[in-house]
Scaffold this motif. Sequence first.
Motif, PDB file in Angstrom:
ATOM      1  N   LEU A 277       6.663  -3.842  12.550  1.00  0.00           N
ATOM      2  CA  LEU A 277       5.914  -3.387  11.571  1.00  0.00           C
ATOM      3  C   LEU A 277       4.545  -3.268  12.397  1.00  0.00           C
ATOM      4  CD1 LEU A 277       5.642  -2.598   8.577  1.00  0.00           C
ATOM      5  CD2 LEU A 277       5.146  -5.154   8.180  1.00  0.00           C
ATOM      6  N   ASP A 278       4.082  -2.302  12.316  1.00  0.00           N
ATOM      7  CA  ASP A 278       2.723  -2.083  13.043  1.00  0.00           C
ATOM      8  C   ASP A 278       1.456  -2.884  12.625  1.00  0.00           C
ATOM      9  OD1 ASP A 278       1.198  -0.590  11.212  1.00  0.00           O
ATOM     10  OD2 ASP A 278       2.421   1.355  11.922  1.00  0.00           O
TER      11      ASP A 278
ATOM     12  N   ARG B 224      -1.515  -5.705   8.113  1.00  0.00           N
ATOM     13  CA  ARG B 224      -2.823  -6.056   7.652  1.00  0.00           C
ATOM     14  C   ARG B 224      -3.080  -5.571   6.202  1.00  0.00           C
ATOM     15  NH1 ARG B 224      -5.440  -3.850  11.495  1.00  0.00           N
ATOM     16  NH2 ARG B 224      -6.210  -2.093  10.360  1.00  0.00           N
ATOM     17  N   ARG B 225      -2.468  -4.279   6.157  1.00  0.00           N
ATOM     18  CA  ARG B 225      -2.842  -3.664   4.701  1.00  0.00           C
ATOM     19  C   ARG B 225      -2.179  -4.390   3.618  1.00  0.00           C
ATOM     20  NH1 ARG B 225      -4.541   1.523   3.836  1.00  0.00           N
ATOM     21  NH2 ARG B 225      -4.099   0.870   1.577  1.00  0.00           N
ATOM     22  N   ASP B 226      -0.844  -4.533   3.917  1.00  0.00           N
ATOM     23  CA  ASP B 226       0.111  -5.400   2.835  1.00  0.00           C
ATOM     24  C   ASP B 226      -0.703  -6.827   2.719  1.00  0.00           C
ATOM     25  OD1 ASP B 226       2.749  -5.425   1.379  1.00  0.00           O
ATOM     26  OD2 ASP B 226       2.716  -7.469   2.443  1.00  0.00           O
TER      27      ASP B 226
ATOM     28  N   HIS C 262       0.794  -1.143   0.060  1.00  0.00           N
ATOM     29  CA  HIS C 262       0.014  -0.027  -0.013  1.00  0.00           C
ATOM     30  C   HIS C 262       0.669   1.303   0.052  1.00  0.00           C
ATOM     31  CE1 HIS C 262       0.757  -1.155   4.196  1.00  0.00           C
ATOM     32  NE2 HIS C 262       0.679   0.225   4.682  1.00  0.00           N
ATOM     33  N   ARG C 263       2.158   1.032  -0.179  1.00  0.00           N
ATOM     34  CA  ARG C 263       3.023   2.294  -0.328  1.00  0.00           C
ATOM     35  C   ARG C 263       3.388   2.394  -1.813  1.00  0.00           C
ATOM     36  NH1 ARG C 263       5.230   3.468   4.957  1.00  0.00           N
ATOM     37  NH2 ARG C 263       3.820   2.754   6.638  1.00  0.00           N
ATOM     38  N   THR C 264       2.920   2.812  -2.630  1.00  0.00           N
ATOM     39  CA  THR C 264       3.044   2.724  -4.229  1.00  0.00           C
ATOM     40  C   THR C 264       4.323   3.422  -4.545  1.00  0.00           C
ATOM     41  OG1 THR C 264       0.775   2.854  -4.627  1.00  0.00           O
ATOM     42  CG2 THR C 264       1.961   3.194  -6.266  1.00  0.00           C
ATOM     43  N   LEU C 265       5.242   2.589  -5.375  1.00  0.00           N
ATOM     44  CA  LEU C 265       6.395   3.163  -5.803  1.00  0.00           C
ATOM     45  C   LEU C 265       6.148   4.059  -7.086  1.00  0.00           C
ATOM     46  CD1 LEU C 265       8.974   0.380  -5.366  1.00  0.00           C
ATOM     47  CD2 LEU C 265       9.051   2.074  -4.308  1.00  0.00           C
TER      48      LEU C 265
END
Length: 363
Positions: A322-323, A328-330, A288-291
């Motif tokens: 990692l929180d 969960r999002r990943d 969810h951290r788009t490159l």
Amino acid sequence: MAHAYMMGMAERERRIRRSQLRRSHLRKHSNPWDIPEGEFVANYRLSLPLFQQLVDELAPYLRPKQRSTGISTELKIMAALDFYAGGSYQRRVGKDYNLGLCQTAVHKCVAEVTDALNQSEVLLRHIKFPSSTEERRTILKGFMDVFGFPGVVGCIDGTHIAIIRPHLNEEAFFNRKHYHSLNALIICDVNLNILHVDASYGGACHDSHVWNRSALEAHMQSLNEAGEACWLLGDSGYAQRNWMMTPILRTAPDSPESNYTDNHTSTRNTVERCIGVLKARWRCLLAHRTLHYDPIKAGKIVNACIVLHNMCNNARLDVPALDEYDRRRDGQRQPRQPAYAQDVVASRQALVERLWRDRRRRR
């Protein structure tokens, strides 16, 4: 009115100049060795000795500072490390008081350091699939000692790295979760060192498609044909082969087949933990951290992060937590791969029976 406009433009130019001078002052007086070790590891993931090793290793591939106000090799690498570790775009890094760089400068630093980490000499030094019988035996022994599972030379899985929509072949990168990604193939050993990576395929590709087109697949087949009893452990998304052991689906309880699958699952979980550690260190790879790069540059960033992961792993550095939100999002954004049609292979049945005998012997 024209006078007011000119005054405003002059004030804007003065602010820009003051900002440039302030950043130049920060760069001139920035010294990574003045940063406390704990703070340095928290921000850049590497210890100071490991950072010095990285500086020495990458310096031949980075442009030297041409003038006193230029960016030093150390600051270039710190900017890239902070971007890899933070998982956000360069604007946050450019505001770091340890760097004193504008966003454009950070963008150039990330590109230059990423290219340096992708030099063939660097990649081959840090990402190495075992090439000799002795190296393979060492890995086999590691898996056997920890899990009691024989013949394992590595665990394999794919993980999706989100990217912006590419201009070319867009459909090849649009995955089952309806976002654009790379499907990066990862193989690791029992110590979570990554032995092989292929981040050149789009997210629309099935895990087995990536593996079947890998030169390593042909290498594993040739080892099998030469009589070497070693294999990778993959999930049901891969085809069962003599050199690729997969779980047996829908097994009867307390049967040799269910015992084999339980052992297989616990051992293969190594690669899932490895990917979790990789993304906990280098959060730019979280799904969810788009490159914000094209597929080729994004693939190079994946390679760079894996070089750094192996360096940190071999130095036994702590893994940042990692929180739950990120974890969960990943997980939610990782597309599930459909099960591959299984082939009956005698070598797996022999392995099923061996593990069943070992279990009964321990009782």
